[in-house]
Design an enzyme around this catalytic site. Structure first.
Site, PDB file in Angstrom:
ATOM      1  N   HIS A   1      30.903  42.052  34.185  1.00  0.00           N
ATOM      2  CA  HIS A   1      31.628  41.615  35.390  1.00  0.00           C
ATOM      3  C   HIS A   1      31.411  42.589  36.556  1.00  0.00           C
ATOM      4  CE1 HIS A   1      34.188  38.472  33.393  1.00  0.00           C
ATOM      5  NE2 HIS A   1      33.937  39.209  32.336  1.00  0.00           N
TER       6      HIS A   1
ATOM      7  N   ASN B   1      39.028  34.004  32.535  1.00  0.00           N
ATOM      8  CA  ASN B   1      37.725  33.477  32.951  1.00  0.00           C
ATOM      9  C   ASN B   1      37.889  32.053  33.469  1.00  0.00           C
ATOM     10  OD1 ASN B   1      36.131  35.709  32.331  1.00  0.00           O
ATOM     11  ND2 ASN B   1      35.651  34.996  30.270  1.00  0.00           N
TER      12      ASN B   1
ATOM     13  N   HIS C   1      43.563  45.227  32.899  1.00  0.00           N
ATOM     14  CA  HIS C   1      43.644  45.581  31.480  1.00  0.00           C
ATOM     15  C   HIS C   1      44.545  44.564  30.780  1.00  0.00           C
ATOM     16  CE1 HIS C   1      43.881  47.715  27.849  1.00  0.00           C
ATOM     17  NE2 HIS C   1      44.679  48.709  28.162  1.00  0.00           N
TER      18      HIS C   1
END
Ligand code: HEM
Length: 699
Positions: A72, A145, A336
């Site tokens: 990414h 995603n 995270h």
């Protein structure tokens, strides 16, 4: 100047005025009077070591790069807010931001996965959709995603998967592409990846815009309520503009014409006040229904079909501010999966468990030590008080004698709260230590078949073409054959169609197809929403009907469609009749049809003559037609359509006429009927003219 240029100009003015009174100094605040020449011994002599300004300037430059994200790496981000619609979820969670209705600040970063920081936006890839919610209970990150499943079931395979999809080691080729041997070798040997590979070969991998993309939390997470009771949850983002994609040929061309296509689209939309918006939805599953499915809820390669568990809308997110500095904000943000707040917890999904280790670990090196949570973009709005001290990049001046718990000296050491704390969900776990996947994870094909069955014919055609393209680039024939074998277990027709294009035998046709569908999976099966957010090119030259263009641009603008006037040269266009000169927004040679969703050719005999003599203008129309885009013309503009070979019937009167996505009227200037723009908007809302016969115009 267009609205966007105005906005850009305003922003630059803002930046300038912020710095208007600034004077150049060293890092120590000492004013610098000369920064073009080093301090040397004589005008032609060596540079002196005592030139602290030159040394500081060059040293800082030497260290200005940090490692890019290991995956990414390329992305674009923006600030905004989230607000829950109501407190419906309060029965399930103590996470206040999901129930309070208060506006919660967010930062979202969209990304591609495989490419380096400098790669193109429009590659075939998964897109990251990561959201940081700055809540009063601490930061919550939903690191998702634009596809609802993943390639692997256990994070221990992540290094293998990423090594396979990244460029190959000997020569670092190919960049940002899965169309090479190592990726397909991995896929053919790890059939758990097949469901996600079906998504990757679909139009979902080619988003028209980050604003027109769904987002998914992927894993099954757990909401936890005040009594400590858990409810399984899957998170969904649905874009208000609808989910739309580019066509593969467009993507490849855009990668050259404007590698920043998706980034620019997001930036421009926000600058011009067209704020992208998504609805957050949840699928909830009671704990005692955990085993009611024919797949395992802990398996991240599976969806819960929406027809089985509906998605309930719970709130909305709007992005309304661009960052001021890409590096400081978009590059340094650190998401995270383990950044959770009270009321949201994990499940034992083995992919999620690995992620909970990986993100903090990678950020320690990427952001240079343990204090990156103090960077402005990562800082919570909730109060922070820890006993953690020192380390690279420490910004906080901690006071007091103690930095340990428990202590009897007080002064500086935070107390333990008894309310509002994060309490881990108390789940009973019993088992032997074992390296073995649960048998409930072993069905690799059923949901890939479900996806295939749910596609329209056009979407299937795109999937077949994508497999043929990707496998066609694989040099090792046994990898092609192995992959097609697997496709046969998804659907025989799929396998046979792919095999026919890549020179391998089709499997023997023994594969089954359960015949189930989930209509929610099809993009094209959804109702057309609106044309909002699309971009239209209006081709014009000197002698154009400026009155007609102005009225068209205004009507499209009212529907939040950006129309740009493209002309062979920059500057003002002389009007063909009555009307004022019109500034061109862009010079034709700097743009391309692939950067727009539709093209309109304006009226004006002289203008159209000039455009007909301009190969780029003719190609522009033919290419837009080929890419299934709405094409329109009014008055003499129809002549350019004829020259480009547009085969559909064109209007023979001023009454607007639509055939095969081509909108025309013979009307000119002041008589342009409103229905012309209205028809064009309807075509734009359909996004592309899927059933157009593209053989009609030669490639
Ligand atoms: C459901 C599967 C996954 C999803 C949805 C996902 C999503 C993402 C997203 C959106 C980012 C970019 C975050 C940003 O914009 O800064 C990212 C980065 C990253 N992901 Fe994942 N990922 C998945 C699986 C994994 C797994 C299994 C691992 C490792 C075991 C992993 C490791 C990483 C790492 C190391 C980064 C770079 C983070 C950074 O440098 O800040 N991901 N992932």
């Amino acid at each position: 100047m267009s609205d966007r240029d105005d906005a850009k100009h305003e922003q630059l003015e803002r930046f300038r005025s912020d710095h208007r009174d600034a004077v150049l100094t060293t890092q120590q605040g000492v004013r610098v009077g000369h920064t073009d020449d080093s301090l040397t011994a004589g005008t032609r002599g060596p540079t002196l070591l005592e030139d602290f300004h030159a040394r500081e300037k060059i040293t800082h430059f030497d260290h200005e790069r940090i490692p890019e994200r290991v995956v990414h790496a390329r992305g674009a981000g923006a600030y905004g807010y989230f607000e829950a619609y109501d407190d419906t979820l309060s029965a399930h969670t103590t996470a206040e931001f999901l129930t309070s209705g208060e506006k919660i600040p967010v930062f979202v970063r969209f990304s591609t996965v495989a490419g380096s920081r400098g790669s193109a936006d429009t590659v075939r890839d998964v897109r990251g959709f990561a959201t940081k919610f700055y809540t009063r209970q601490g930061n919550y990150d939903l690191v998702g995603n634009n596809m609802p499943v993943f390639f692997i079931q256990d994070g221990i395979k992540f290094p293998d998967f990423v090594h396979a999809v990244k460029p190959e080691p000997p020569n670092e080729i190919p960049q940002a592409q899965s169309a090479h041997d190592t990726f397909w070798d991995f896929v053919s040997l790890q059939p758990e990846s097949l469901h996600m590979v079906m998504w990757l070969m679909s139009d979902r991998a080619l988003p028209r815009s980050y604003r027109m993309m769904q987002g998914f939390g992927v894993h099954t997470f757990r909401l936890v309520n005040a009594e400590g009771r858990g409810t399984f949850v899957k998170f969904h983002w649905k874009p208000v503009l609808g989910t739309h994609s580019l066509i593969w040929d467009e993507c490849q061309k855009i990668a050259g014409k404007d590698p920043d296509f998706n980034r620019r689209d997001l930036w421009d939309a926000i600058e011009s006040g067209q704020y992208p918006e998504w609805e957050l939805g949840v699928q909830l599953v009671a704990e005692d229904a955990e085993h009611d499915f024919d797949f395992d809820l802990l398996d991240p390669t599976k969806i819960i079909p929406e027809e089985q568990v509906p998605v309930q809308p719970v709130g909305r997110m709007v992005l309304d501010r661009n960052p001021d500095n890409f590096f400081a904000e978009t590059e340094q943000i650190a998401f995270h999966t383990a950044n959770v707040v009270p009321g949201i917890d994990f499940t034992n999904d083995p992919l999620l468990q690995a992620r909970n280790f990986s993100y903090l670990d990678t950020q320690l090196i990427r952001l240079g030590g343990p204090n990156f949570a103090q960077l402005p973009v990562n800082r919570p709005i909730a109060d922070v008080a820890t006993d953690q001290r020192d380390g690279y990049g420490q910004q906080t001046v901690h006071k007091g004698q103690t930095s340990y718990f428990r202590n009897s000296l007080g002064g500086g050491c935070p107390a333990i709260a008894d309310r509002g704390v994060f309490r881990h969900y108390t789940e009973a776990v019993d088992g032997r230590k074992i390296r073995e996947r649960s048998p409930s994870f072993k069905d690799f094909y059923s949901q890939a078949t479900l996806f295939w069955n749910s596609m329209t014919d056009v979407e299937r055609q795109h999937i077949v073409a994508a497999f043929r393209f990707e496998l066609g680039k694989v040099t090792d024939r046994s990898i092609r054959a192995r992959t097609v074998e697997h496709l046969g277990r998804i659907d025989n027709d799929l396998a046979a169609r792919v095999a026919a294009g890549i020179g391998v035998e089709a499997p023997d046709g023994a594969g089954g197809n359960h015949g189930r569908r989930s209509p929610a999976l099809s993009q094209l099966g959804q109702p057309n929403l609106s044309p909002s957010g699309r971009k239209v090119a209006v081709l014009a030259a000197d002698g154009v009907d400026t009155i007609g263009i102005r009225s068209l641009v205004e009507q499209l603008g009212a529907a939040e469609v950006v129309a740009e006037v493209l002309a062979p040269s920059d500057g003002e266009l002389a009007p063909g009749g009555a009307g004022d000169p019109l500034p061109a927004d862009r010079q034709l040679s700097t743009m391309a049809s692939v950067l727009y969703d539709a093209v309109v050719v304006a009226c004006g005999p002289d203008s159209v003559e000039r455009l007909r003599a301009d190969g780029m203008a003719v190609h522009f129309v033919a290419e837009a037609y080929k890419h299934l885009k709405p094409v329109a013309a009014f008055g003499t503009g129809l002549d350019l359509l004829r020259q480009a070979g547009v085969p559909d019937e064109l209007a023979e009167s001023t009454e607007p006429f639509v055939a095969g996505g081509v909108v025309t009227t013979t009307a000119a200037a002041d008589e342009l009927p409103d229905a012309f723009a209205a028809h064009l908007l309807t075509q734009l809302a359909g996004h592309r003219v899927w059933h157009r016969d593209t053989e009609a115009i030669p490639a």
